[in-house]
Design a protein around this motif. Structure first.
Motif, PDB file in Angstrom:
ATOM      1  N   THR A   1       0.790  -1.252   0.000  1.00  0.00           N
ATOM      2  CA  THR A   1       0.000   0.000   0.000  1.00  0.00           C
ATOM      3  C   THR A   1       0.814   1.290   0.000  1.00  0.00           C
ATOM      4  N   SER A   2       2.077   1.239   0.432  1.00  0.00           N
ATOM      5  CA  SER A   2       2.728   2.507   0.774  1.00  0.00           C
ATOM      6  C   SER A   2       3.615   3.098  -0.327  1.00  0.00           C
ATOM      7  N   VAL A   3       3.067   4.064  -1.013  1.00  0.00           N
ATOM      8  CA  VAL A   3       3.869   4.819  -1.980  1.00  0.00           C
ATOM      9  C   VAL A   3       4.925   5.633  -1.225  1.00  0.00           C
ATOM     10  N   ALA A   4       4.590   6.064  -0.007  1.00  0.00           N
ATOM     11  CA  ALA A   4       5.523   6.894   0.778  1.00  0.00           C
ATOM     12  C   ALA A   4       6.793   6.105   1.139  1.00  0.00           C
ATOM     13  N   ILE A   5       6.628   4.856   1.564  1.00  0.00           N
ATOM     14  CA  ILE A   5       7.814   4.057   1.917  1.00  0.00           C
ATOM     15  C   ILE A   5       8.589   3.698   0.648  1.00  0.00           C
ATOM     16  N   ARG A   6       7.881   3.362  -0.393  1.00  0.00           N
ATOM     17  CA  ARG A   6       8.559   3.087  -1.672  1.00  0.00           C
ATOM     18  C   ARG A   6       9.394   4.301  -2.108  1.00  0.00           C
ATOM     19  N   ASP A   7       8.807   5.491  -2.058  1.00  0.00           N
ATOM     20  CA  ASP A   7       9.534   6.684  -2.499  1.00  0.00           C
ATOM     21  C   ASP A   7      10.762   6.943  -1.630  1.00  0.00           C
ATOM     22  N   ALA A   8      10.619   6.686  -0.325  1.00  0.00           N
ATOM     23  CA  ALA A   8      11.757   6.887   0.580  1.00  0.00           C
ATOM     24  C   ALA A   8      12.887   5.917   0.233  1.00  0.00           C
ATOM     25  N   LEU A   9      12.559   4.670  -0.033  1.00  0.00           N
ATOM     26  CA  LEU A   9      13.583   3.680  -0.401  1.00  0.00           C
ATOM     27  C   LEU A   9      14.208   4.043  -1.740  1.00  0.00           C
ATOM     28  N   SER A  10      13.366   4.463  -2.658  1.00  0.00           N
ATOM     29  CA  SER A  10      13.820   4.801  -4.002  1.00  0.00           C
ATOM     30  C   SER A  10      14.811   5.969  -3.990  1.00  0.00           C
ATOM     31  N   ALA A  11      14.648   6.841  -3.006  1.00  0.00           N
ATOM     32  CA  ALA A  11      15.509   8.031  -2.927  1.00  0.00           C
ATOM     33  C   ALA A  11      16.921   7.693  -2.466  1.00  0.00           C
ATOM     34  N   ARG A  12      17.105   6.489  -1.887  1.00  0.00           N
ATOM     35  CA  ARG A  12      18.403   6.137  -1.314  1.00  0.00           C
ATOM     36  C   ARG A  12      19.252   5.369  -2.315  1.00  0.00           C
ATOM     37  N   ASP A  13      20.499   5.770  -2.423  1.00  0.00           N
ATOM     38  CA  ASP A  13      21.415   5.091  -3.337  1.00  0.00           C
ATOM     39  C   ASP A  13      22.260   4.072  -2.562  1.00  0.00           C
ATOM     40  N   ILE A  14      21.594   3.155  -1.897  1.00  0.00           N
ATOM     41  CA  ILE A  14      22.277   2.089  -1.150  1.00  0.00           C
ATOM     42  C   ILE A  14      21.525   0.783  -1.417  1.00  0.00           C
ATOM     43  N   PRO A  15      22.185  -0.377  -1.253  1.00  0.00           N
ATOM     44  CA  PRO A  15      21.461  -1.619  -1.466  1.00  0.00           C
ATOM     45  C   PRO A  15      20.337  -1.802  -0.446  1.00  0.00           C
ATOM     46  N   VAL A  16      19.202  -2.262  -0.957  1.00  0.00           N
ATOM     47  CA  VAL A  16      18.031  -2.509  -0.098  1.00  0.00           C
ATOM     48  C   VAL A  16      17.485  -3.904  -0.429  1.00  0.00           C
ATOM     49  N   ILE A  17      17.307  -4.721   0.598  1.00  0.00           N
ATOM     50  CA  ILE A  17      16.688  -6.029   0.371  1.00  0.00           C
ATOM     51  C   ILE A  17      15.368  -6.103   1.123  1.00  0.00           C
ATOM     52  N   GLU A  18      14.347  -6.491   0.373  1.00  0.00           N
ATOM     53  CA  GLU A  18      12.987  -6.650   0.904  1.00  0.00           C
ATOM     54  C   GLU A  18      12.797  -8.115   1.294  1.00  0.00           C
ATOM     55  N   VAL A  19      12.332  -8.319   2.515  1.00  0.00           N
ATOM     56  CA  VAL A  19      12.141  -9.692   3.010  1.00  0.00           C
ATOM     57  C   VAL A  19      10.692  -9.897   3.434  1.00  0.00           C
ATOM     58  N   HIS A  20      10.156 -11.057   3.078  1.00  0.00           N
ATOM     59  CA  HIS A  20       8.857 -11.487   3.595  1.00  0.00           C
ATOM     60  C   HIS A  20       8.983 -12.893   4.141  1.00  0.00           C
ATOM     61  N   LEU A  21       8.454 -13.096   5.326  1.00  0.00           N
ATOM     62  CA  LEU A  21       8.492 -14.426   5.934  1.00  0.00           C
ATOM     63  C   LEU A  21       7.669 -15.405   5.103  1.00  0.00           C
ATOM     64  N   SER A  22       6.468 -14.974   4.738  1.00  0.00           N
ATOM     65  CA  SER A  22       5.574 -15.835   3.962  1.00  0.00           C
ATOM     66  C   SER A  22       5.820 -15.593   2.473  1.00  0.00           C
ATOM     67  N   ASN A  23       5.348 -16.535   1.663  1.00  0.00           N
ATOM     68  CA  ASN A  23       5.427 -16.356   0.209  1.00  0.00           C
ATOM     69  C   ASN A  23       4.226 -15.515  -0.226  1.00  0.00           C
ATOM     70  N   ILE A  24       4.479 -14.217  -0.419  1.00  0.00           N
ATOM     71  CA  ILE A  24       3.360 -13.296  -0.685  1.00  0.00           C
ATOM     72  C   ILE A  24       2.641 -13.640  -1.995  1.00  0.00           C
TER      73      ILE A  24
END
Ligand code: DQA
Length: 145
Positions: free
Chosen positions: A79-102
């Motif tokens: 749902t969060s465009v705000a969190i996506r935009d914040a991550l997108s603004a950073r020039d560092i590696p980012v790994i997204e993790v989910h416990l379950s298979n979404i």
């Protein structure tokens, strides 16, 4: 700080007590303790943050000087465009993790707004996903040096 920032989103504070068949038995403290041990062995600093609030998560992402982020945005993944935009603004590696298979769950969970702006994603491996993500993140950070 530099090092690695681990961010967990809403309801991950109740991990271990929450739908155990979906999310497993490990608590967030247990996962974090293991991450801390692994990072420590590799000589990397690591910091942990959990919030149930979208804006607070954005503030944390914007305010960090970490070299890499491991994030489980939980329900905000979808749902969060705000969190996506914040991550997108950073020039560092980012790994997204989910416990379950979404992708094997309800249709509304199949779309991650984060996926196009993160370096990579691990989904469906339970707590193990965090540990694998940490290993990958440490390598990605070292490769940039
Ligand atoms: C989750 C999956 C999300 O769909 C859900 O809202 C969560 C946890 C996971 O780790 O599997 O809270 O991110």
């Amino acid at each position: 700080m530099a090092g690695i920032l681990v961010i967990n989103g809403p309801n991950l504070d109740i991990l271990g007590k929450r739908e155990e068949s979906v999310y497993g038995k490990l608590t967030i403290d247990e996962i974090n303790a293991k991450l801390e041990e692994k990072a420590g062995k590799a000589g990397k600093k690591i910091e942990f943050y959990q919030s149930n609030h979208e804006g607070d998560m954005v503030d944390r992402i914007n305010g960090t000087d970490a070299e890499g982020i491991l994030i489980n945005p939980a329900a905000y993944t979808h749902t969060s465009v705000a969190i996506r935009d914040a991550l997108s603004a950073r020039d560092i590696p980012v790994i997204e993790v989910h416990l379950s298979n979404i992708y094997a769950r309800e249709e509304f969970r199949h779309k991650s707004l984060m996926a196009p702006v993160v370096t990579g994603q691990i989904s469906g491996l339970g707590g193990r996903g965090y540990f694998l993500a940490l290993e990958a993140l440490m390598e990605l950070i070292d490769e940039r040096k």
